[in-house]
Design an enzyme around this catalytic site. Structure first.
Site, PDB file in Angstrom:
ATOM      1  N   THR A   1      41.810 -32.650 -47.045  1.00  0.00           N
ATOM      2  CA  THR A   1      41.180 -34.515 -47.829  1.00  0.00           C
ATOM      3  C   THR A   1      40.727 -34.263 -48.884  1.00  0.00           C
ATOM      4  O   THR A   1      40.762 -35.172 -49.540  1.00  0.00           O
ATOM      5  CB  THR A   1      40.978 -34.969 -46.461  1.00  0.00           C
ATOM      6  OG1 THR A   1      41.361 -34.512 -45.221  1.00  0.00           O
ATOM      7  CG2 THR A   1      41.228 -36.692 -46.912  1.00  0.00           C
TER       8      THR A   1
ATOM      9  N   ARG B   1      38.921 -45.780 -35.098  1.00  0.00           N
ATOM     10  CA  ARG B   1      38.624 -44.346 -34.046  1.00  0.00           C
ATOM     11  C   ARG B   1      36.859 -43.664 -34.673  1.00  0.00           C
ATOM     12  O   ARG B   1      36.469 -44.422 -34.990  1.00  0.00           O
ATOM     13  CB  ARG B   1      39.939 -43.548 -34.114  1.00  0.00           C
ATOM     14  CG  ARG B   1      41.142 -43.917 -34.572  1.00  0.00           C
ATOM     15  CD  ARG B   1      41.735 -42.609 -34.071  1.00  0.00           C
ATOM     16  NE  ARG B   1      42.282 -41.973 -35.502  1.00  0.00           N
ATOM     17  CZ  ARG B   1      42.486 -40.786 -35.073  1.00  0.00           C
ATOM     18  NH1 ARG B   1      43.020 -40.340 -33.898  1.00  0.00           N
ATOM     19  NH2 ARG B   1      42.656 -39.773 -36.688  1.00  0.00           N
TER      20      ARG B   1
ATOM     21  N   ASP C   1      44.160 -43.991 -39.918  1.00  0.00           N
ATOM     22  CA  ASP C   1      42.290 -43.622 -40.458  1.00  0.00           C
ATOM     23  C   ASP C   1      42.598 -44.398 -42.163  1.00  0.00           C
ATOM     24  O   ASP C   1      41.896 -43.934 -42.974  1.00  0.00           O
ATOM     25  CB  ASP C   1      41.955 -42.483 -40.501  1.00  0.00           C
ATOM     26  CG  ASP C   1      41.951 -41.864 -39.198  1.00  0.00           C
ATOM     27  OD1 ASP C   1      41.647 -42.522 -37.750  1.00  0.00           O
ATOM     28  OD2 ASP C   1      42.129 -40.875 -38.833  1.00  0.00           O
TER      29      ASP C   1
ATOM     30  N   GLN D   1      47.395 -35.415 -44.664  1.00  0.00           N
ATOM     31  CA  GLN D   1      46.529 -36.316 -45.887  1.00  0.00           C
ATOM     32  C   GLN D   1      46.247 -37.029 -46.713  1.00  0.00           C
ATOM     33  O   GLN D   1      45.928 -35.351 -47.441  1.00  0.00           O
ATOM     34  CB  GLN D   1      44.476 -35.792 -44.854  1.00  0.00           C
ATOM     35  CG  GLN D   1      44.315 -35.680 -43.312  1.00  0.00           C
ATOM     36  CD  GLN D   1      43.960 -34.662 -42.802  1.00  0.00           C
ATOM     37  OE1 GLN D   1      45.263 -34.164 -43.810  1.00  0.00           O
ATOM     38  NE2 GLN D   1      43.563 -34.096 -41.657  1.00  0.00           N
TER      39      GLN D   1
ATOM     40  N   GLN E   1      48.115 -41.765 -44.912  1.00  0.00           N
ATOM     41  CA  GLN E   1      47.210 -41.291 -43.809  1.00  0.00           C
ATOM     42  C   GLN E   1      45.958 -40.976 -44.872  1.00  0.00           C
ATOM     43  O   GLN E   1      45.785 -40.641 -45.357  1.00  0.00           O
ATOM     44  CB  GLN E   1      47.624 -40.149 -43.387  1.00  0.00           C
ATOM     45  CG  GLN E   1      46.634 -38.969 -42.024  1.00  0.00           C
ATOM     46  CD  GLN E   1      47.198 -38.356 -41.406  1.00  0.00           C
ATOM     47  OE1 GLN E   1      47.977 -37.781 -41.304  1.00  0.00           O
ATOM     48  NE2 GLN E   1      45.527 -36.991 -40.666  1.00  0.00           N
ATOM     49  N   ASP E   2      45.384 -41.598 -43.912  1.00  0.00           N
ATOM     50  CA  ASP E   2      43.444 -41.622 -45.301  1.00  0.00           C
ATOM     51  C   ASP E   2      43.633 -41.850 -46.615  1.00  0.00           C
ATOM     52  O   ASP E   2      43.885 -41.146 -47.213  1.00  0.00           O
ATOM     53  CB  ASP E   2      43.543 -40.428 -44.869  1.00  0.00           C
ATOM     54  CG  ASP E   2      43.177 -39.606 -43.369  1.00  0.00           C
ATOM     55  OD1 ASP E   2      42.795 -40.180 -42.434  1.00  0.00           O
ATOM     56  OD2 ASP E   2      42.191 -38.117 -43.951  1.00  0.00           O
TER      57      ASP E   2
ATOM     58  N   TRP F   1      35.478 -41.600 -35.479  1.00  0.00           N
ATOM     59  CA  TRP F   1      35.261 -40.740 -36.188  1.00  0.00           C
ATOM     60  C   TRP F   1      33.786 -39.534 -36.223  1.00  0.00           C
ATOM     61  O   TRP F   1      33.943 -38.810 -36.575  1.00  0.00           O
ATOM     62  CB  TRP F   1      35.179 -40.468 -37.562  1.00  0.00           C
ATOM     63  CG  TRP F   1      35.956 -38.870 -38.279  1.00  0.00           C
ATOM     64  CD1 TRP F   1      36.088 -38.044 -37.524  1.00  0.00           C
ATOM     65  CD2 TRP F   1      35.900 -38.827 -39.993  1.00  0.00           C
ATOM     66  NE1 TRP F   1      35.520 -36.741 -38.707  1.00  0.00           N
ATOM     67  CE2 TRP F   1      35.706 -38.080 -40.096  1.00  0.00           C
ATOM     68  CE3 TRP F   1      35.682 -39.785 -41.129  1.00  0.00           C
ATOM     69  CZ2 TRP F   1      35.829 -37.126 -41.682  1.00  0.00           C
ATOM     70  CZ3 TRP F   1      36.263 -39.863 -42.173  1.00  0.00           C
ATOM     71  CH2 TRP F   1      35.981 -38.066 -42.232  1.00  0.00           C
TER      72      TRP F   1
END
Length: 361
Positions: free
Chosen positions: A143, A278, A222, A178, A200-201, A280
């Site tokens: 990521t 969320r 996220d 990601q 995503q991300d 993390w």
């Protein structure tokens, strides 16, 4: 005081193992500890960060343009490479209209760089790496290294630019997809009128104090994540998922960490069913204030990352939010509707010590 609170949480955690009534006492104790923290928060000046320096007067101006007759460089990375390896004065790089298909990284020693685009819809920097793509050494990028644009240097400013990761929207539950549009891994960074486009991300708000003003951030899961201490003001947050997604994944992992995300006077829209955040990190901290939330927000609002213990230590709050997704009635019991006193530390630039390092943007 923070250390005392941390020890208090540890003691309460031990006590909670002796039975249900003890667990209830533990929850009450943690709640009391958090309220004490909020009460004192306004007097803190983020002791874990260095005092910021003001350095806004440019010593050098560089132009990037797709037309070689109108600029000093054709690519953004070449312009950055022209800056001294150890830079101690403000360098302003104007980036002309156009799509710059390149992967860009600013090293940690090149402080005081400002990028100014011709408009977020006109100046676009894009790439398409994902976490599972193989890097030059034959290993997946991960990521962190998937970012289209990566900033490792302090005192960075970007205005009127789109940072984009073009990787397609992955199916729900896909691994290794990601795809970061921008990663900010340094203290004291500001983004004004920028767009961050991905799925995503999207935006890796990694570490440091950051300020986002009038930005547009788009993603699915996220799409604002990391362990930064960041204020998002007047931003538009847009979800593009057809299933469940999450707006934030804040990674605060200790009561001693002075990090968290605050969203003030923002707007949340899009598709699918969206969690506000969320957990993390075990001590994840996110606040929404004066923010409009569309009906896409799931009534529960928050997810504990599958770890019930995090419900005792996270700090998730709302203050005077509006819209069909802002109804607090269905929220999880471990989130909170803040009072004016509790919300006050989170809703101004003081949250990121902005009075020290933010120019008049």
């Amino acid at each position: 005081m923070l250390l005392k609170l941390f020890l208090l949480v540890l003691l309460l955690g031990k006590a909670s193992s002796s039975g249900t009534s003890n667990r209830s006492n533990g929850l009450a104790g943690v709640e009391k500890a958090y309220l004490n923290w909020v009460k004192q928060r306004a007097s803190l000046k983020h002791s874990l960060f260095q005092k910021a320096k003001k350095n806004f007067k440019p010593c050098k101006i560089i132009k990037v343009n797709k037309n070689p007759r109108l600029g000093d460089y054709l690519t953004v990375q070449n312009a950055i490479n022209s800056v001294p390896v150890i830079n101690l004065s403000r360098v302003v790089i104007f980036i002309g209209a156009g799509t710059y298909r390149e992967k860009v990284e600013i090293p940690g020693t090149m402080a005081y760089i400002t990028l100014v685009g011709a408009g977020a819809d006109k100046t676009i920097i894009e790439w398409d790496d994902t976490a599972d793509r193989m890097g030059k050494r034959g290993h997946p990028l991960g990521t962190y290294a998937s970012a289209t644009f990566a900033v490792n240097s302090p005192y960075f400013i970007a205005k009127y630019i789109t940072f984009k990761n073009m990787a397609p929207l992955p199916p729900s539950g896909a691994l290794g997809k990601q795809a970061v549009a921008l990663r900010i891994s340094a203290d004291t960074a500001a983004f004004v009128g920028c767009k961050f486009i991905g799925s995503q991300d999207t935006l890796y708000d990694h570490i440091g104090r950051h300020y986002f003003k009038s930005c547009y951030i788009e993603g699915s899961v996220d799409f604002i994540f990391g362990n930064g201490l960041s204020l998002y003001e007047d931003c538009h947050l847009h979800a593009i998922t057809n299933s469940y997604g999450a707006l934030t994944a804040q990674k605060r992992e200790s009561l001693l960490e002075e990090t968290g995300f605050s969203f003030v006077k923002c707007k949340v829209t899009g598709s699918g069913a969206l969690y506000l955040g969320r957990a993390w990190g075990s001590f994840s901290r996110v606040v929404f204030a004066y923010t409009y939330m569309d009906k896409i927000i799931t009534p529960r609002g928050w997810y504990d990352w599958g770890d019930k213990n995090r419900e005792m230590t996270v700090f998730y709050g709302q203050y005077k939010c509006s819209g069909p997704g802002a109804d607090y009635g269905g929220r999880v019991s471990w989130s909170r509707e803040l009072t004016q006193e509790q919300a006050k530390p989170f809703i101004s630039v003081d949250f990121v010590d902005g009075y020290e390092w933010l120019p008049r943007l």
